[in-house]
Design a protein around this motif. Structure first.
Motif, short mmCIF file in Angstrom:
data_model
loop_
_atom_site.label_atom_id
_atom_site.label_comp_id
_atom_site.label_asym_id
_atom_site.label_seq_id
_atom_site.Cartn_x
_atom_site.Cartn_y
_atom_site.Cartn_z
N ILE A 149 0.83 -1.21 0.00
CA ILE A 149 0.00 0.00 0.00
C ILE A 149 0.87 1.26 0.00
O ILE A 149 2.05 1.22 0.34
CB ILE A 149 -0.93 0.05 1.24
N THR A 150 0.24 2.34 -0.39
CA THR A 150 0.84 3.66 -0.30
C THR A 150 -0.06 4.52 0.57
O THR A 150 -1.25 4.70 0.27
CB THR A 150 0.98 4.30 -1.69
N ILE A 151 0.48 5.05 1.65
CA ILE A 151 -0.31 5.86 2.58
C ILE A 151 -0.39 7.29 2.04
O ILE A 151 0.64 7.92 1.80
CB ILE A 151 0.31 5.85 3.98
N PRO A 152 -1.60 7.82 1.83
CA PRO A 152 -1.72 9.19 1.31
C PRO A 152 -1.08 10.21 2.25
O PRO A 152 -1.12 10.06 3.48
CB PRO A 152 -3.24 9.40 1.26
N ASN A 153 -0.46 11.21 1.67
CA ASN A 153 0.09 12.35 2.41
C ASN A 153 1.10 11.93 3.48
O ASN A 153 1.25 12.61 4.51
CB ASN A 153 -1.04 13.15 3.08
N LEU A 154 1.83 10.86 3.22
CA LEU A 154 2.74 10.35 4.23
C LEU A 154 3.85 11.36 4.56
O LEU A 154 4.18 11.57 5.73
CB LEU A 154 3.36 9.03 3.77
N LYS A 155 4.41 12.00 3.54
CA LYS A 155 5.48 12.98 3.80
C LYS A 155 4.98 14.14 4.64
O LYS A 155 5.67 14.63 5.55
CB LYS A 155 6.06 13.48 2.47
N GLU A 156 3.78 14.58 4.36
CA GLU A 156 3.20 15.67 5.15
C GLU A 156 2.99 15.24 6.59
O GLU A 156 3.27 16.00 7.53
CB GLU A 156 1.86 16.10 4.53
N ILE A 157 2.51 14.03 6.78
CA ILE A 157 2.28 13.51 8.14
C ILE A 157 3.59 13.44 8.90
O ILE A 157 3.69 13.88 10.05
CB ILE A 157 1.61 12.12 8.07
N MET A 158 4.61 12.87 8.27
CA MET A 158 5.88 12.68 8.95
C MET A 158 6.61 13.99 9.23
O MET A 158 7.51 14.05 10.08
CB MET A 158 6.78 11.74 8.13
N ALA A 159 6.22 15.06 8.55
CA ALA A 159 6.87 16.36 8.76
C ALA A 159 6.37 17.05 10.02
O ALA A 159 7.02 17.99 10.52
CB ALA A 159 6.64 17.25 7.55
N TYR A 160 5.23 16.61 10.55
CA TYR A 160 4.70 17.23 11.77
C TYR A 160 5.57 16.87 12.97
O TYR A 160 6.11 15.77 13.05
CB TYR A 160 3.27 16.76 12.03
N PRO A 161 5.71 17.79 13.93
CA PRO A 161 6.48 17.48 15.13
C PRO A 161 5.63 16.80 16.19
O PRO A 161 4.40 16.81 16.13
CB PRO A 161 6.90 18.88 15.61
N SER A 162 6.31 16.23 17.18
CA SER A 162 5.63 15.77 18.37
C SER A 162 5.21 16.97 19.20
O SER A 162 5.88 18.01 19.20
CB SER A 162 6.55 14.87 19.20
#
Length: 649
Positions: A471-484
């Motif tokens: 699978i390919t998760i939509p908007n993965l790069k955007e998600i991973m760019a968010y901080p904790s």
């Protein structure tokens, strides 16, 4: 008659079948599955039911049954001997029940079967073998006392006698094996606690000096003795009765310090237990010890000003992961039965991976966070870290549910099953659709050892009956760019926690803690940065809370819906435990669960060539813990990857 073959542990199929028979009716058809044994050296010779010389449905003579039972007990290290039922003849089920009850000196007990007269001379023996789960009825209402015993049935009984006669072994003990040993009179809870205390002294304080434990409960033996008395007087509360637990030292305990690993809180004893700790105690569990953690749960290497550096029991020169690394190292090294960790960004799952454990990060709102020193309540959860999926499910049963002091748990009402253990299905992967998030597999050189282990794990999922879909998760790069959000929330929520301590609080704010100097100096810059934050009423914070959660949830729900998935799987970490002193990277895969609030469970997938642990992580929709447990249990039972660390035998 060939000898009973002794090497059960070398033959997992027979072992599993025999274990399943412990809770099922004893019939020729079901017993046949457990009746393949194979011997070692001159101790025994090979015997298979498929041999023409011994058909599964052939009736076993009394003398041969005695030899079989005697050898079973002897091979297990027991000294039981059995009397032949009727010399030179075949044996009925009631005869076998009497042989077993007398040979193992079982206490007489009542039985529920309609076809066993209460006044029959053998009735108490039937009750005794039933209570010991050595011999059950052919169905719920009938025992079939006059039915003749076949070789197939005899071998299954022999396996049970072998299992029953085995001495209790502490390393890798499970909740079920402990309760069975206590029920059989092999063990008391007080003896159990003492054995764990001895291991902590041997391997944490001396020897390999794992440095995993901060505080021992001084009343643990006293509590265990009271639980022994309670069981004798009124029975067992449930599966956690008398079970020693090691709790990460950011859970409040009203009888021991709660420190978050910081010197600044070394004498802080809260007035109340954390909600999950209170629930564990109510279930009969014993809080044996508090474990070291990465100070204030800030990092993933588990070093603190109070506890120092915890070591990895699989490789003492490597990190144990974090921030729940003390709990992970302690449970891996068999210092307790179960552990409790917390997870803001990966702090249950990373140390579970590096210590070859099962770790559950539950849905936010499934279990209360009240009484846990916060890092970021928008992401914080507490959950079990155990050596088996079954034990994790039992802990989840005891710790979930609504708590008025944590409003997030209101969402869990009507979404909790009667028991998570109902989903322990060894065939749970058959027909399941698993999305393989290939984008989350590491490609760098340092990530290759983990990637290879997890790629093999994906193949195993398919072998065990799952349909795997890349699978390919939509908007993965955007998600991973968010901080904790720990960088935003920590100061304000820590100050609230200190205020709730009231007069017991050694300090009243993060500002005061920094001024005291009583903390790990390597954290000073991070503490000051967090302390400088003036408010959460800022646009950037609100944008993260709103858009990060929505973006992550929408992406995961869409890919699962589009592909009709039961769960998504990926490496729990992309890199293995690093050498102490070197930079530790676990990758960013652990962010999907806290950013969405969805649950995840990590399960051992094997070891790299260096002998370092790697795991797969199953992620599901919110409150899908039952499904994740079913999938994880099936994978665990189908692969059996966990091996105890040889450095702590």
């Amino acid at each position: 008659m060939p000898n009973l073959l002794s090497s059960w542990k070398k033959h997992s199929a027979a072992l599993l079948a025999g274990a399943l028979l412990l809770t099922g009716p004893l019939t020729a058809s079901t017993a046949a599955a457990a009746a393949v044994y194979q011997g070692e050296s001159s101790k025994a010779i090979e015997l298979k039911l498929g041999d023409a010389s011994i058909a599964p449905d052939k009736l076993i003579p009394s003398a041969e049954l005695k030899k079989l039972f005697d050898q079973s007990a002897k091979l297990a290290g027991g000294d039981a001997t059995f009397k032949a039922a009727t010399k030179g003849t075949t044996v009925t089920r009631k005869d076998a029940a009497v042989m077993i009850a007398e040979g193992l000196h079982l206490s007489p007990a009542a039985e529920p079967y309609k076809d066993v007269p209460d006044k029959a001379s053998y009735a108490s023996s039937v009750g005794a073998v039933m209570e010991a789960k050595l011999m059950l009825g052919v169905n719920q209402t009938n025992f079939a006392p006059n039915q003749s015993l076949t070789y197939a049935g005899a071998y299954a009984l022999a396996y049970r006698i072998y299992n029953y006669s085995m001495p209790f072994l502490l390393p890798e003990a499970t909740i079920a094996s402990i309760q069975q040993a206590v029920g059989q009179g092999k063990l008391t809870y007080k003896e159990l606690v003492q054995q764990y205390l001895d291991r902590i002294e041997k391997y944490d304080d001396q020897g390999i000096k794992l440095n995993a434990i901060l505080t021992i409960n001084p009343k643990a033996l006293e509590i265990a003795e009271e639980l022994d008395k309670e069981r004798a007087a009124s029975g067992i509360r449930g599966p956690l009765h008398g079970i020693p637990v090691i709790v990460k030292d950011n859970y409040d305990t009203n009888d021991m310090p709660t420190t978050a690993g910081c010197l600044c809180l070394k004498d802080s004893i809260p007035s109340e237990d954390a909600d999950q700790v209170a629930k564990l105690k109510a279930a009969g569990a014993i809080i044996l010890a508090k474990a070291n953690l990465h100070e204030f749960a800030f990092g993933i290497t588990t070093s603190s000003s109070l506890g120092g550096q915890t070591l990895n029991p699989y490789a003492l020169d490597h990190y144990p992961g974090g921030s729940s690394g003390g709990t992970g190292a302690a449970i891996a090294a068999n210092f307790g039965v179960i552990g409790m960790g917390t997870d803001t960004g990966g702090s249950i799952r990373i140390p579970s991976t590096y210590n070859s454990l099962v770790g559950i990060r539950p849905t936010i709102g499934l279990s209360s966070r009240d009484g846990i020193i916060p890092l970021a309540l928008s992401q914080d959860v507490g959950g079990p870290m155990t050596r088996t999926v079954a034990d994790a499910a039992i802990v989840l049963d005891a710790t979930v549910g609504y708590d008025p002091d944590d409003v997030a748990t209101a969402a869990s009402i009507s979404r909790i099953p009667s028991s998570y253990t109902s989903y322990l299905d060894a065939k749970g992967l058959k027909g399941a659709r698993i999305g393989v998030a290939t984008e989350l597999f590491g490609t760098a050189e340092a990530e290759q050892p983990t990637t290879e282990v997890v790629q093999a794990a994906v193949k195993d999922l398919a072998k065990l009956g799952a349909v795997t879909v890349d699978i390919t998760i939509p908007n993965l790069k955007e998600i991973m760019a968010y901080p904790s959000l720990s960088g935003y929330e920590f100061k304000f929520q820590l100050n609230e926690y200190l205020a709730e301590l009231g007069s017991r609080a050694p300090y009243h704010s993060l500002t005061e803690i920094i001024a005291s100097g009583q903390f790990d100096k390597s954290m000073e810059a991070s503490l000051k940065t967090r302390d400088a934050r003036q408010s959460l009423n800022t646009e950037d914070y609100k944008d993260i809370v709103l858009f990060r959660t929505k973006t992550t949830k929408d992406a995961l729900l869409k890919v699962m819906a589009d592909n009709k998935l039961d769960a998504i799987v990926y490496p729990s970490t992309t890199q293995t435990a690093a050498l102490i002193g070197e930079a530790q990277s676990a990758g960013g895969n652990n962010r999907l669960s806290p950013f969405s609030g969805f649950p995840a469970i990590t399960v051992p997938a094997g070891y790299t060539a260096e002998g370092l642990g790697a795991s797969i992580e199953f992620l599901g929709r919110e409150y899908s813990e039952p499904t994740l447990i079913k999938l994880a249990y099936s994978y665990e039972q189908g692969t059996k990857h966990r091996v105890a660390p040889v450095l702590a035998p």
